[in-house]
Design a protein around this motif. Structure first.
Motif, mmCIF file in Angstrom:
data_model
loop_
_atom_site.group_PDB
_atom_site.id
_atom_site.type_symbol
_atom_site.label_atom_id
_atom_site.label_comp_id
_atom_site.label_asym_id
_atom_site.label_seq_id
_atom_site.Cartn_x
_atom_site.Cartn_y
_atom_site.Cartn_z
ATOM 1 N N GLN A 195 -24.895 -56.480 -30.262
ATOM 2 C CA GLN A 195 -25.378 -55.225 -30.213
ATOM 3 C C GLN A 195 -24.040 -54.508 -30.436
ATOM 4 N N SER A 196 -24.722 -52.849 -30.443
ATOM 5 C CA SER A 196 -23.687 -51.852 -31.371
ATOM 6 C C SER A 196 -22.519 -51.456 -30.101
ATOM 7 N N ALA A 197 -21.632 -51.278 -30.174
ATOM 8 C CA ALA A 197 -20.313 -50.648 -29.660
ATOM 9 C C ALA A 197 -21.177 -49.679 -28.983
ATOM 10 N N ASN A 198 -22.160 -48.994 -29.491
ATOM 11 C CA ASN A 198 -22.473 -47.261 -28.779
ATOM 12 C C ASN A 198 -23.354 -47.379 -28.364
ATOM 13 N N GLU A 199 -24.010 -49.150 -27.929
ATOM 14 C CA GLU A 199 -24.955 -49.253 -26.523
ATOM 15 C C GLU A 199 -23.767 -49.215 -25.292
ATOM 16 N N GLY A 200 -23.083 -49.963 -25.055
ATOM 17 C CA GLY A 200 -21.806 -50.229 -24.522
ATOM 18 C C GLY A 200 -21.400 -52.089 -24.877
ATOM 19 N N ILE A 201 -21.075 -52.458 -24.234
ATOM 20 C CA ILE A 201 -20.490 -54.006 -24.705
ATOM 21 C C ILE A 201 -19.570 -55.142 -23.363
ATOM 22 N N SER A 202 -20.565 -55.904 -23.625
ATOM 23 C CA SER A 202 -20.900 -56.310 -22.187
ATOM 24 C C SER A 202 -19.989 -58.039 -22.743
ATOM 25 N N VAL A 203 -19.098 -58.652 -21.726
ATOM 26 C CA VAL A 203 -18.312 -59.321 -22.722
ATOM 27 C C VAL A 203 -18.163 -60.302 -20.631
ATOM 28 N N LEU A 204 -18.156 -61.347 -21.429
ATOM 29 C CA LEU A 204 -17.817 -62.944 -20.755
ATOM 30 C C LEU A 204 -16.774 -63.245 -20.226
ATOM 31 N N LEU A 219 -7.449 -57.988 -15.995
ATOM 32 C CA LEU A 219 -8.782 -56.808 -15.871
ATOM 33 C C LEU A 219 -7.704 -55.585 -14.812
ATOM 34 N N HIS A 220 -6.698 -55.735 -14.538
ATOM 35 C CA HIS A 220 -5.996 -55.060 -14.255
ATOM 36 C C HIS A 220 -5.472 -53.466 -14.852
ATOM 37 N N TYR A 221 -6.168 -53.311 -16.029
ATOM 38 C CA TYR A 221 -6.210 -52.248 -17.480
ATOM 39 C C TYR A 221 -7.654 -52.245 -17.841
ATOM 40 N N SER A 222 -8.407 -52.701 -17.052
ATOM 41 C CA SER A 222 -10.102 -52.701 -17.597
ATOM 42 C C SER A 222 -10.087 -51.101 -17.084
ATOM 43 N N ASN A 223 -10.435 -49.828 -17.857
ATOM 44 C CA ASN A 223 -10.410 -48.259 -17.349
ATOM 45 C C ASN A 223 -11.227 -47.893 -18.274
ATOM 46 N N SER A 224 -11.849 -48.762 -19.207
ATOM 47 C CA SER A 224 -12.957 -48.073 -20.038
ATOM 48 C C SER A 224 -14.298 -48.333 -19.375
ATOM 49 N N ASP A 225 -15.271 -46.781 -19.396
ATOM 50 C CA ASP A 225 -16.691 -47.396 -19.015
ATOM 51 C C ASP A 225 -17.317 -48.312 -20.008
ATOM 52 N N ARG A 226 -17.155 -48.231 -21.507
ATOM 53 C CA ARG A 226 -17.360 -48.476 -22.486
ATOM 54 C C ARG A 226 -17.677 -50.441 -22.393
ATOM 55 N N VAL A 251 -16.703 -54.256 -13.217
ATOM 56 C CA VAL A 251 -16.158 -55.695 -13.180
ATOM 57 C C VAL A 251 -17.689 -56.210 -12.430
ATOM 58 N N THR A 252 -18.297 -57.478 -13.481
ATOM 59 C CA THR A 252 -19.337 -58.536 -11.431
ATOM 60 C C THR A 252 -18.408 -59.626 -11.769
#
Length: 367
Positions: A195-204, A219-226, A251-252
């Protein structure tokens, strides 16, 4: 119908890769060979009963409290590159009698050793002609430590071409080595999905069952909405409840997943996996062709896995000091050339695997 018996030998009750690999092979056999009875026996519990819980608890506490000591001792005892495979007299004294008794009781046609210790004892018994069963080493890491038995073992299911070359140098015939990768459940079908980075990235994120610390720090530093993180908490209810309470939109948290089908769908729906470098999880990600970022390897096996996997180019190590997690992930997905190189490395890994399904290889072994 003349039924055959396949006996699987992990070590300790901890649900590590040794058990997952045994379970994957059992599933494969039960799906395709209704004339084979499968049984899985932890040789430590079989031999010493309740002592297994003491040993496994001590083992986990040792890794957690003295990681550097464990790492040094593991490398000295089991992986020093200059050290040959040698007799393990303590293990022989403790387990030879019990493995002979177990195989006499069950009379298996084939033994699948998914841990080095039972493999070592089986090797000794085969060389002494005190074990008639076909013996198979099924390696659960991306290297072979020197506790594994090699002489006398009939077949080897190896994770990579490098491990195959190592065994060939040790004198194992080519026809006795199958490059299977680390066996995983058949539910994890490959699916290319970039998937392109422009469409948002999901990470398990996996590894939550090992504790709150490392993942909370990540996760303390997870502040990007991308980037959206799906956190596999395993049986760690504390981590799961904590992440639910924090209620971050990116975060899910996910509770323990038992269904292989559900886990497969989860892999399909993410763009990358951030994981501890355990053999089975890495193999699932490679099968799914997902970019793999590894963090905080445990001492011993996991650190050596990282060395081997970096060498073949199929993982990236994450440094999560300060605020470096997300920039490293975004950098990968914004760099098409780097993604292309990664895909080529994963293609190389798959190209070296035996194309035959596990069911056919098992038939060949039993014949």
């Amino acid at each position: 119908m003349n039924q055959k018996k396949a006996l699987f030998l992990p070590f300790m009750q901890i649900p590590t890769g040794h058990h997952h690999v045994a379970d994957a092979l059992i599933n494969e056999i039960q799906t395709s060979h209704n004339d084979i009875i499968c049984d899985k026996v932890d040789i430590l519990s079989y031999s010493y009963g309740g002592m297994e819980k003491v040993v496994s608890t001590t083992y986990l506490a040792w890794i957690r409290k003295f990681p550097d000591v464990y790492d040094w001792l593991y490398k000295q005892a089991a992986y020093k590159k200059t050290s040959p495979h040698s007799r393990q007299y303590l293990y022989e004294t403790m387990f030879t009698y019990f493995l002979k008794r177990l195989t006499n009781q069950q009379n298996p046609s084939v033994l699948f050793c998914t841990h080095a210790l039972p493999s070592n004892i089986a090797s000794i018994l085969k060389k002494k002609k005190k074990l008639q069963s076909i013996t198979v080493n099924v390696y659960t890491d991306f290297f072979i430590n020197r506790v594994w038995g090699i002489d006398g073992i009939d077949y080897h299911m190896v994770p990579t071409i490098d491990v195959k070359e190592y065994l060939l140098k040790r004198g194992v015939p080519l026809s006795r080595i199958f490059v299977t990768g680390i066996p995983i459940h058949s539910e994890f079908h490959p699916k290319k999905n970039y998937q392109s980075a422009n469409e948002g990235i999901s990470v398990l994120i996996t590894g939550g069952s090992l504790g709150v610390g490392a993942i909370s720090k990540l996760l303390h530093y997870s502040n990007s909405d991308r980037i959206h993180y799906y956190v596999l908490c395993g049986k760690n209810k504390v981590l799961y409840e904590q992440l639910l309470k924090e209620d971050k939109p990116t975060v899910t948290p996910l509770p323990y997943i038992t269904s292989k089908g559900e886990m497969n769908r989860l892999y399909d729906n993410v763009d990358a996996v951030l994981t501890k470098p355990g053999g089975v999880t890495i193999s699932e990600c490679l099968m799914k062709r997902k970019p793999i970022f590894v963090y905080d390897p445990l001492p011993g096996q996991e650190k050596i896995n990282v060395e081997q996997l970096k060498r073949i180019g199929v993982i990236s190590s994450i440094d999560f000091e300060d605020n470096l997690l997300e920039p490293q992930i975004l950098e990968f997905f914004c760099d098409e050339k780097r993604q292309c190189v990664y895909r080529q490395k994963v293609d190389d890994y798959h190209r070296n695997l035996d194309e035959r399904p596990l069911s056919l290889l098992i038939e060949e072994i039993l014949q």
